[in-house]
Design a protein around this motif. Structure first.
Motif, mmCIF file in Angstrom:
data_model
loop_
_atom_site.group_PDB
_atom_site.id
_atom_site.type_symbol
_atom_site.label_atom_id
_atom_site.label_comp_id
_atom_site.label_asym_id
_atom_site.label_seq_id
_atom_site.Cartn_x
_atom_site.Cartn_y
_atom_site.Cartn_z
ATOM 1 N N GLU A 94 0.847 -1.202 0.000
ATOM 2 C CA GLU A 94 0.000 0.000 0.000
ATOM 3 C C GLU A 94 0.882 1.252 0.000
ATOM 4 O O GLU A 94 0.990 1.960 0.984
ATOM 5 C CB GLU A 94 -0.953 -0.017 1.195
ATOM 6 C CG GLU A 94 -1.933 -1.182 1.210
ATOM 7 C CD GLU A 94 -2.679 -1.377 -0.106
ATOM 8 O OE1 GLU A 94 -2.912 -0.390 -0.841
ATOM 9 O OE2 GLU A 94 -3.011 -2.540 -0.432
ATOM 10 N N SER A 95 1.523 1.495 -1.132
ATOM 11 C CA SER A 95 2.343 2.692 -1.317
ATOM 12 C C SER A 95 1.837 3.431 -2.553
ATOM 13 O O SER A 95 1.557 2.802 -3.581
ATOM 14 C CB SER A 95 3.816 2.314 -1.482
ATOM 15 O OG SER A 95 4.306 1.736 -0.292
ATOM 16 N N TYR A 96 1.754 4.738 -2.426
ATOM 17 C CA TYR A 96 1.129 5.559 -3.460
ATOM 18 C C TYR A 96 2.160 6.604 -3.887
ATOM 19 O O TYR A 96 2.415 7.571 -3.181
ATOM 20 C CB TYR A 96 -0.159 6.174 -2.911
ATOM 21 C CG TYR A 96 -0.983 5.135 -2.158
ATOM 22 C CD1 TYR A 96 -1.566 4.079 -2.851
ATOM 23 C CD2 TYR A 96 -1.101 5.150 -0.769
ATOM 24 C CE1 TYR A 96 -2.272 3.085 -2.178
ATOM 25 C CE2 TYR A 96 -1.802 4.162 -0.093
ATOM 26 C CZ TYR A 96 -2.385 3.130 -0.803
ATOM 27 O OH TYR A 96 -3.071 2.146 -0.129
ATOM 28 N N ILE A 97 2.786 6.359 -5.052
ATOM 29 C CA ILE A 97 3.998 7.072 -5.444
ATOM 30 C C ILE A 97 3.741 7.871 -6.712
ATOM 31 O O ILE A 97 3.137 7.358 -7.665
ATOM 32 C CB ILE A 97 5.147 6.066 -5.668
ATOM 33 C CG1 ILE A 97 5.337 5.192 -4.412
ATOM 34 C CG2 ILE A 97 6.449 6.772 -6.027
ATOM 35 C CD1 ILE A 97 6.333 4.052 -4.583
ATOM 36 N N GLY A 98 4.192 9.136 -6.747
ATOM 37 C CA GLY A 98 4.028 9.929 -7.965
ATOM 38 C C GLY A 98 4.572 11.337 -7.838
ATOM 39 O O GLY A 98 4.807 11.831 -6.735
ATOM 40 N N LEU A 99 4.764 11.961 -9.001
ATOM 41 C CA LEU A 99 5.209 13.352 -9.082
ATOM 42 C C LEU A 99 3.969 14.211 -9.311
ATOM 43 O O LEU A 99 3.378 14.177 -10.395
ATOM 44 C CB LEU A 99 6.223 13.512 -10.231
ATOM 45 C CG LEU A 99 7.518 12.710 -10.051
ATOM 46 C CD1 LEU A 99 8.332 12.673 -11.348
ATOM 47 C CD2 LEU A 99 8.363 13.291 -8.921
ATOM 48 N N VAL A 100 3.562 14.947 -8.296
ATOM 49 C CA VAL A 100 2.240 15.598 -8.309
ATOM 50 C C VAL A 100 2.323 17.123 -8.349
ATOM 51 O O VAL A 100 1.336 17.809 -8.101
ATOM 52 C CB VAL A 100 1.440 15.169 -7.050
ATOM 53 C CG1 VAL A 100 1.159 13.683 -7.081
ATOM 54 C CG2 VAL A 100 2.187 15.535 -5.769
ATOM 55 N N GLU A 101 3.507 17.671 -8.704
ATOM 56 C CA GLU A 101 3.727 19.114 -8.572
ATOM 57 C C GLU A 101 2.791 19.968 -9.414
ATOM 58 O O GLU A 101 2.525 21.121 -9.060
ATOM 59 C CB GLU A 101 5.189 19.446 -8.911
ATOM 60 C CG GLU A 101 6.196 19.030 -7.843
ATOM 61 C CD GLU A 101 6.617 17.571 -7.904
ATOM 62 O OE1 GLU A 101 7.529 17.188 -7.166
ATOM 63 O OE2 GLU A 101 6.012 16.799 -8.698
ATOM 64 N N VAL A 102 2.287 19.440 -10.554
ATOM 65 C CA VAL A 102 1.400 20.279 -11.377
ATOM 66 C C VAL A 102 0.155 20.699 -10.594
ATOM 67 O O VAL A 102 -0.472 21.710 -10.903
ATOM 68 C CB VAL A 102 0.994 19.590 -12.713
ATOM 69 C CG1 VAL A 102 2.204 19.358 -13.591
ATOM 70 C CG2 VAL A 102 0.222 18.320 -12.483
ATOM 71 N N GLY A 103 -0.191 19.941 -9.545
ATOM 72 C CA GLY A 103 -1.338 20.307 -8.698
ATOM 73 C C GLY A 103 -1.156 21.649 -8.024
ATOM 74 O O GLY A 103 -2.138 22.314 -7.664
ATOM 75 N N VAL A 104 0.117 22.079 -7.815
ATOM 76 C CA VAL A 104 0.369 23.409 -7.249
ATOM 77 C C VAL A 104 0.985 24.326 -8.310
ATOM 78 O O VAL A 104 1.679 25.292 -7.997
ATOM 79 C CB VAL A 104 1.264 23.366 -5.990
ATOM 80 C CG1 VAL A 104 0.496 22.801 -4.811
ATOM 81 C CG2 VAL A 104 2.539 22.569 -6.227
ATOM 82 N N GLY A 105 0.745 24.003 -9.585
ATOM 83 C CA GLY A 105 1.191 24.896 -10.657
ATOM 84 C C GLY A 105 2.681 24.864 -10.893
ATOM 85 O O GLY A 105 3.240 25.792 -11.490
ATOM 86 N N LEU A 106 3.362 23.813 -10.442
ATOM 87 C CA LEU A 106 4.807 23.698 -10.623
ATOM 88 C C LEU A 106 5.134 22.428 -11.404
ATOM 89 O O LEU A 106 4.246 21.624 -11.705
ATOM 90 C CB LEU A 106 5.504 23.655 -9.265
ATOM 91 C CG LEU A 106 5.532 24.962 -8.467
ATOM 92 C CD1 LEU A 106 5.963 24.716 -7.037
ATOM 93 C CD2 LEU A 106 6.460 25.981 -9.141
ATOM 94 N N ILE A 107 6.418 22.259 -11.727
ATOM 95 C CA ILE A 107 6.886 20.984 -12.258
ATOM 96 C C ILE A 107 7.830 20.391 -11.218
ATOM 97 O O ILE A 107 8.305 21.107 -10.341
ATOM 98 C CB ILE A 107 7.611 21.170 -13.612
ATOM 99 C CG1 ILE A 107 8.879 22.011 -13.425
ATOM 100 C CG2 ILE A 107 6.669 21.775 -14.644
ATOM 101 C CD1 ILE A 107 9.793 22.015 -14.636
ATOM 102 N N PRO A 108 8.103 19.083 -11.279
ATOM 103 C CA PRO A 108 9.095 18.535 -10.355
ATOM 104 C C PRO A 108 10.404 19.319 -10.481
ATOM 105 O O PRO A 108 10.828 19.632 -11.609
ATOM 106 C CB PRO A 108 9.259 17.086 -10.829
ATOM 107 C CG PRO A 108 7.942 16.772 -11.474
ATOM 108 C CD PRO A 108 7.502 18.044 -12.135
ATOM 109 N N GLY A 109 11.021 19.622 -9.340
ATOM 110 C CA GLY A 109 12.225 20.449 -9.382
ATOM 111 C C GLY A 109 13.405 19.841 -8.665
ATOM 112 O O GLY A 109 14.497 20.407 -8.663
#
Length: 798
Positions: free
Chosen positions: A605-620
């Protein structure tokens, strides 16, 4: 010591809701499984089992870690396929709760069982001893009850119920398999109606219904009082009943009514099916599966059933503020206030707690081996944060016992049965030496199974006094952000555990991890990043960045972002193996941190992802650089030296859509968990396995990878992706700001304005990532999204 008993293949008899989902969870655990059902009257013989397997893909919550793996369950029928049972080491029967149907099936299947096979029935309350009638002595010794809770993938509890004839080593073998292979938490139950969890849990629900009616409280108010405010499941009482199914609930209650008459149980009067439950079941309002039960959703509104009018009315009732405040007090004060208050909601809560405490005191000796097993059964099976005995002990054992006795004498209790004598003879049910066994009149320590050594920090009950992960082991360094330490018995591996809210990555954690690598390279064989609870990490600490941003804009953030990227490279190229032990969410910076380690050990039960677009950013922090590297590696592995874009496109969609894996198995498909990484089924084994992986890599002569040479898709790749984004923007599928974010991700992952097939390094891509990240920080639309997330916790679509 228990002899090793490998369970190579499992058969599940019965492709109903539970049987199919037990089979699905075997697939999650990589155990080959055959799912049997009746032969179909028309069409292919396996049609019933095949349909159940196909249906697994549609269920929510998903029984499978990856829906596409439903095909790994092999369908079978009782007419043609019984000889296949001889190749199964464990056979679990999971057909409908009818003693006569189960006996008929046993006559068919038992001649085909292998002589060594374990045979178990998944029943929620039927007598295991009665089910074993007609078996020869050898089969009786290999037979027991194994009660999975629904849904089997997510509910930790499995009750193991022996008969007097069940061989003890068979139980140990099955518990070992259930624990380490299927990731379950096991309680040994006695062969009494509804066993432990349902017996106490359903009584608790009946007590809630009785006291709610007595004090005139509506279902929505009761659910607000009996959910998260008490440290229990959000679905509380009546919403939980709707999810379980009111027909199922009525069946379990009827089992108690039929098997626990007044001469066996002084609370028998309460086991009559509540009138409101009978009314709802009779009209077909069976809860969630029928669209209406205690609640009914109409449009966006949740209506509640009103027994007075037999119709649905507006819901949303809440607990009184004064009662909500009482529930925040320490246990002793909390129950004194509830008991003495004249508020009906407070009186209701005291009544429910008193009823359950009275019940478990009277019945402990006949339903559970000891108080620990009873508390764990309720915690794991019903989602309570503490068991009923734990709450009683925390509130003051003698004080509560006195108040219960007073209520019994005053006729306020549900039964006139006195508290058993042992209650006054002890001062606590849980002590360091063990938990109270009413049947044996002594404190009993835990069972010692070899598999339990894999749990460095097993779950404990109040009063056990086992050292917790915040203080156990040897501290090497500690500040407000991080603890660097070694676990008991593992002095050669350094462990890093964060102390920030949601385990976010702020300046303190970044500095602490740099220190951890320094220490590990100097004095240890490896470094494990592990958190005592969940999440693994919710990402970069936006709140910590705000002051710097307000003072100096994006220019002030750029050096902080560089520090985060430098940390990622430091982890990747450390001279000792760094292992990420992941459980729960690993989002944004948490996902990046995991990606840059040498190995990942991941709870299912691990939930992994790059979610930065949700705050208007890209992974940095290097997330896009990692995905670009993966695309290059995949292309090279497939012999494709130029067409990187074919491999990049799928990986590109993940950060562009803020996709998060719904399991560790899906994270592997997404490329965040690699083929050599380990998926662990029991969350409490995570640290043990991670330390073992670090040691194994070190023993194999670990060296960090050579600096990455990353082939990129270049300007032509950027043009291709931007062309598709333009179509989506102009078609109204994405906003202009979504387009800007998608374009920025493409520019980084394709390597910027270079030719297709150009080879770059991680520093080149990280610079692009940093520049695009900081430019977005100056965008008013991004600032709106960040503020919206900080204020409401929800993404803003602008």
């Amino acid at each position: 010591m228990t002899s090793r008993f490998p369970i190579r293949q499992v058969a599940v008899l019965g492709a109903g809701v539970m049987g199919a989902q037990i089979a699905a969870h075997c697939v999650n655990a990589r155990v080959p499984v055959i799912l049997f059902d009746l032969p179909a009257k028309e069409g292919p013989k396996n049609a019933i089992a095949d349909k159940a397997v196909a249906n697994l893909k549609k269920l929510s919550p998903a029984p499978l870690g990856l829906a596409d793996e439903a095909g790994l369950i092999r369908a079978a029928n009782y007419e043609d396929d019984l000889p296949r049972l001889k190749d199964c080491d464990l056979v679990i029967e999971a057909i409908a709760e009818r003693m006569d149907w189960k006996h008929d099936l046993y006559k068919k299947v038992t001649p085909h069982l292998a002589p060594h096979a374990l045979f178990a029935t998944n029943t929620s309350g039927l007598s295991i001893t009665s089910l074993s009638e007609g078996f020869d002595a050898d089969l009786r010794a290999r037979f027991c009850g194994v009660h999975f809770f629904n849904p089997p993938r997510y509910m930790p509890l499995v009750e193991l119920i022996p008969t007097a004839a069940t061989r003890p080593e068979m139980l140990d073998q099955l518990e070992t398999f259930l624990t380490a292979t299927l990731g379950k938490s096991v309680v040994r139950a006695l062969d009494t109606p509804n066993f432990v969890a349902n017996r106490v849990g359903v009584f608790s629900i009946l007590a809630v219904m009785h006291e709610a009616q007595k004090f005139g409280l509506s279902f929505d108010v009761v659910d607000d009082l009996t959910g998260s405010k008490l440290g229990r499941a959000k679905s509380a009482t009546f919403r939980t009943a709707d999810v379980v199914g009111l027909d199922t609930m009525a069946h379990v209650i009827k089992t108690m009514f039929d098997t626990l008459p007044a001469d066996k149980d002084p609370f028998a009067a309460l086991y009559a099916t509540p009138a409101v439950l009978r009314t709802l079941v009779d009209k077909g309002a069976l809860g969630q599966k029928s669209g209406a039960g205690f609640y009914k959703k109409v449009g966006k509104d949740i209506l509640r059933f009103d027994p007075a009018t037999a119709d649905y009315v507006a819901g949303g009732g809440k607990a009184d503020e004064i009662v909500a405040r009482m529930l925040k007090k320490p246990a002793a004060e909390r129950f004194k206030l509830l008991r003495e208050s004249s508020n009906p909601q407070a009186q209701f809560l005291w009544g429910v707690f008193r009823d359950v405490w009275h019940y478990i005191a009277v019945h402990l000796g006949t339903v559970a081996d000891n108080a620990r097993d009873l508390d764990f059964a309720i915690r794991w099976g019903f989602g309570w944060s503490e068991g009923p005995f734990e709450t009683w002990q925390a509130a003051g054992w003698a004080q509560i016992a006195g108040w219960i006795a007073e209520d019994i004498a005053a006729g306020k209790a549900l039964s006139g049965a006195p508290l058993p004598a042992w209650v006054a003879q002890i001062d606590a049910v849980h002590k360091p030496e063990g938990s109270w066994s009413a049947a044996e009149g002594r404190y009993k320590p835990r069972r010692e199974l070899p598999v339990m050594r894999r749990q460095i920090f097993p779950q404990t009950v109040l009063g056990e006094a086992a050292p917790g992960p915040a203080t156990a082991g040897t501290t090497v360094f500690e500040d407000d952000s991080i603890r660097l330490w070694t676990a008991p018995g593992a002095a050669d591996v350094l462990v890093a555990s964060f102390k920030t809210k949601m385990n976010t990555l702020g300046p303190g954690v970044i500095a602490g991890l740099h220190r951890a690598v320094d220490l590990a390279e100097r004095d240890y064989t490896g470094l494990v990043v592990w958190q005592a609870g969940e999440p693994f990490s919710a990402g970069a600490d936006l709140q910590a960045m705000l002051p710097a941003f307000m003072a100096g804009g994006s220019k002030a953030i750029e050096p902080e972002e560089k520090k985060l990227q430098d940390l990622m490279l430091r982890l990747r190229y450390a001279l000792v193996p760094v292992v990420a032990a992941i459980r729960g969410m690993a989002l944004g910076g948490g996902c990046e941190l995991a990606a840059y380690t040498a190995r990942r050990v991941v709870a299912l039960e691990s939930y992994i992802g790059l979610v930065e677009v949700g705050v208007g950013l890209i992974p940095g922090g290097g997330g896009l650089t990692y995905l670009a590297r993966r695309a290059s590696e995949l292309a090279q592995a497939n012999g494709a030296s130029v067409d990187i874009l074919a491999f990049l496109k799928q990986l590109y969609m993940q950060p562009a859509m803020a996709a998060v894996s719904k399991s560790a198995i899906e994270a592997r498909q997404m490329g965040y968990v690699l083929p050599e990484d380990v998926i662990v089924m029991h969350k409490d084994e995570l640290l043990h396995v991670a330390i073992g992986q670090a040691r194994g890599l070190a023993d194999a002569g670990y060296r960090p990878p050579m600096p990455a040479r990353i082939a990129v898709a270049g300007r032509s790749g950027i043009s291709t992706i931007k062309g598709q984004l333009v179509n989506m923007r102009d078609g109204g599928q994405i906003t202009a700001h979504d387009y800007a974010l998608g374009a920025a991700i493409a520019e980084v992952m394709c390597g910027g304005e270079v030719d297709a097939g150009s080879v770059v390094d991680e520093h080149w891509l990280m610079r692009l990532e940093r520049e695009r990240f900081c430019a977005l920080l100056d965008n008013p639309k991004t600032q709106e999204r960040i503020m919206g997330m900080l204020q409401t916790g929800k993404p803003v679509r602008n």
